[in-house]
Design an enzyme around this catalytic site. Sequence first.
Site, PDB file in Angstrom:
ATOM      1  N   ASP A 285      59.409  74.991   0.760  1.00 36.43           N
ATOM      2  CA  ASP A 285      58.203  74.205   0.960  1.00 36.43           C
ATOM      3  C   ASP A 285      57.549  74.040  -0.419  1.00 36.43           C
ATOM      4  O   ASP A 285      57.952  74.685  -1.409  1.00 36.43           O
ATOM      5  CB  ASP A 285      57.264  74.855   1.978  1.00 36.43           C
ATOM      6  CG  ASP A 285      56.319  73.822   2.606  1.00 36.43           C
ATOM      7  OD1 ASP A 285      56.043  72.789   1.954  1.00 36.43           O
ATOM      8  OD2 ASP A 285      55.840  74.035   3.732  1.00 36.43           O
TER       9      ASP A 285
HETATM   10  C1  NOJ Z   1      53.710  71.260   2.624  1.00 39.49           C
HETATM   11  C2  NOJ Z   1      54.024  71.229   4.087  1.00 39.49           C
HETATM   12  O1  NOJ Z   1      53.989  72.539   4.615  1.00 39.49           O
HETATM   13  C3  NOJ Z   1      55.359  70.600   4.406  1.00 39.49           C
HETATM   14  O2  NOJ Z   1      55.453  70.428   5.804  1.00 39.49           O
HETATM   15  C4  NOJ Z   1      55.542  69.304   3.681  1.00 39.49           C
HETATM   16  O3  NOJ Z   1      56.773  68.731   4.019  1.00 39.49           O
HETATM   17  C5  NOJ Z   1      55.451  69.554   2.187  1.00 39.49           C
HETATM   18  N1  NOJ Z   1      54.140  70.096   1.868  1.00 39.49           N
HETATM   19  C6  NOJ Z   1      55.699  68.301   1.364  1.00 39.49           C
HETATM   20  O4  NOJ Z   1      54.662  67.414   1.448  1.00 39.49           O
END
Ligand code: NOJ
Length: 758
Positions: A285
Site C-alpha cells: 500500500d
Molecule cells: C491507500 C489505500 O489504502 C489504497 O486502497 C489505495 O489503493 C492506495 N492508497 C493508492 O491510492
Amino acid sequence: MKWTVFLAAGLLVATRSQASAQPAPAPLTDEQVKAKVEALLGQMTLEEKVGQLTQIAGGLFPGAKPEEALRKGGAGSVLWLNDTKEFNRLQRVAVEESRLRIPVLYGLDVIHGYRTIFPIPLALAASWDPAVHERAAAVAATEARAAGIHWTFAPMVDIARDARWGRIAEGAGEDPYLGAAMAEAQVRGFQGPYLGAPGRLLACAKHFAAYGAAEGGRDYDPVYVPEGRLRNVYFPPFHAAVEARVGSVMSAYMDLNDVPAAGNRWLLHDVLREDWGFGGFVVSDAMAIGNLVIQNFARDGKDAAYRALSAGLNMDMASNTYPQYLPGLVGEGRISKAQIDEAVRPILAVKFRLGLFEHPYADESRVQAVLSDPGHRQESRLAAQRSMVLLRNENRALPLPKTVSRLAVIGPLADSPEDTEGSWMVFGHVPAAVTVLQGIRAKLPGATVEYAKGPDIRRDIPSMFDGFMPGPKKPPQTPDQAEAAFQKAVETARGADVVVMVLGELAHMSGEAASRASLDLPGRQEELLKAVVALGKSVVLVLVNGRPLSVNWAAEHVGAILEAWQPGTEGGNAVADVLFGDANPGGKLPVTFPRSGAHGPLYYARTLTHQPEGSPMYRSRYWDGPTTPLYPFGYGLSYTTFAFSNLRLAAPQVKVEGSVGVSVDLENTGAVAGDEVVQLYVHQRAGSDSRPMRELKGFRRVSLEPGGKQTVTFYLGPDELRYWSTLQRKWVQEAEAFDVWVGADSTAKLHADLAVVP
Ligand code: NOJ
C-alpha cells in the site's frame, strides 16, 4: 455449490466503445511470456531491475518529476496521475529515452467507475447479483483503459464486520461467501476473460489481509485474528480473486497479529504463493514499506526494504525505499540477485501480457467517445436500481403514485452530485451525478417539486482527502444559518403532500480514514426528520450513505425507508425509478445494520454461546438495550411478496466429499413482478471446532412475474461443508449433523436436517 454459475450471464460487456477498439491480439502463452521475460531480464542492470520494483507518484505531490526516474529506468510504474496526454508524454520518455525501452505501467484507484460512476462496492454487493458487479467493473475498465490507465487498485475484498470502519463502503460487506462471489466477479470484470484482454485493466485484490478487522473499527489499527478465522472468513475473497487469476495483490497497512502485512512472509509467501499458487505480483500500500519503521517493525529504511522484499513484496508503492536500499543490500550479499530477479519477473510478465510493449500509448482520439458512451450510464442506472434495499414499507407507502402533485425533497444529500457518486472518486474527476432531486423532477415533470437542503452536515475532524475534492471549500454554517435552514426545510415540507427526505452521510464520511464511533445520522438530520414526520405528511426516507446507519427512530416512525447507498452517476434517476414503481427493489443487505455503533463488530455468523438467543440471559448481554440487529444480514423487502415452500434435500444423508441437492419452491404471491434473493444457510452442530450458528453457502437472485413459480436448487458439497479447524490446524470436512435453512434473509425459518456420514 460454486458461485461461478451465477456469472454466466455477465461474461462480457459489449459496449459500443469496445466494439470500435483495436482488434485483439491473441493472448500470449505462458511459455511465450516466460521467454520474453527471461530475454529482457538478461539484459537488465541491477538498478534497472530495482526500477521495475519501484512505483512513483506521478502528479499528486508538487515537485514530482517522474520523467527523470523513467529516463534512467528507475521506475516501473506510476500512480496518482490521471491525464491521458501526460500518460503518453511520460510513456514516450520510458519507451523512447530509457535504455531498455520498458513501458511504464500506470496504476490508479478506479474503484466504482472512471467517468461513469457506479454505486459504491458495498451497494453493488447489495444487488446479490455478481453479474451486476462484473459489468460495473467492465465498464470502469473500458473507460479507464481508454484514458490510458493499465492497472486499477481494485477490487477491495476486505471482509468488514464493524460498521464504524469507514472502508466498509469499498467492499462487499461481512460475509466470505458473498464476498468471494463479488471478488471473482470484479476480477473478471476488470481483467476480462484473460489478462491483457482489450479494453480491460490489470486488477489488484486488496488489502491483504484482514484490514477490515481493525480494532474498534478504527482505520489502520492493528488486527488480531486467529488463523482459523483468517482462513474461514478473511481469506476466501482473496482466494477467489487468485482463483480468478487476479494479476496483482496489495498488502495491507496494518499489523496482522503483530506483524505488519507488508513484512509478513507467512501472508505474502506461504499463504499467497505456496498455498494458493498466486503467480502475479504484490504491491505494497502507499508508503507502507517506509512505514515499517514508523510501525516499530523495521529498524530503519534499509531494514524495511530487506524485510519487505524477503517477505515476498514485489513493488514499493511510493515510499522510495526499494530504490534507495535494495542495490546496497544486494552489494552486501544480504539480498541475492536471484531474489531480485524473482521479484521482477511477474511485473515484466504483466507488462508483456497487457501488450504494453506493442501498444504503450493511449489513443487520444478515442477517449471522449468511450467516456461518453450512453450505454455506460444505462448500465450504471440499472446497477443502482438493483443495489437498492427497501428497509421498511408500512401500509405499502411505496411506490408513490405518479399522480402526486406537490412534493418536497428535503435533506443535505438530496441535491449533491458529489455525495450521490460517493467515496473514492478518481483523481481530477468532476462529479456529474443526477441527484435525487433532479431524478424526481425528471420523473414528474408536471408536479411541483420543492427543495430545501436543511442544515449542513460536516465531519467534526476534516478528511485528509478534502484537499483532493474539486471546488471551493465552504465555511461552516453559523448556528443561526443552520437554524434558518432547518425552519425553511420544515416549511417546505408543510406545503407538500408527500415528503422525500434524503438523509445519510457525505461522501467523505466513509472510505479511507473515515471511521466513526457513532452510526447515527450525523448533524441535525434526525431532529429534522422528526420535525417533518410530526407534520403528519406521507414521508419517505431515502438513505444515501456508505455504511450501515443505526436509524432506530426512523425504523419505527417513518412509513418507508429506502437504502440507496451512494448510487453513482445515475443515482437520482434510479432512486426515482424505485420510488415511483418503475423498478421494484430487490437488493438485500450485505451487512448487518446494528442499533448502535457501540455494538460493533456485529454480524450474523457468530458462534453460539452457552446462553444463545431465546435463553433467559440472552437479553441482558447489554442491560441498556437490545443487541439484536436493527436489520439483519440478507434482509430487504420488495413491492411484491414471495412465499418459500417445500424445502427438500435430494437425500437426508451425504457422504464426506459427496454432494447433495437442496431445493426450494419460490412463488411471487403479490401483484407485481419482482426479485427475491433465495439464500441458503448451513450450521454444523458439532465438530472439532465450534461452528457459526449460520453461514451463507448459496444464493440466487430470481425474477418472477406475479403468480410465477420457480424451483431453486443448490448443491452442498465439500466446498460448502468444510472449514479450517483450529484444533486440527487443517481443512476438515466432518461427518456430523447439519442444519440447513433456505429463505429471504439470514433469519430464514424453513429448515431441513442433513447428516454428513463417513
Ligand atoms: C491507500 C489505500 O489504502 C489504497 O486502497 C489505495 O489503493 C492506495 N492508497 C493508492 O491510492
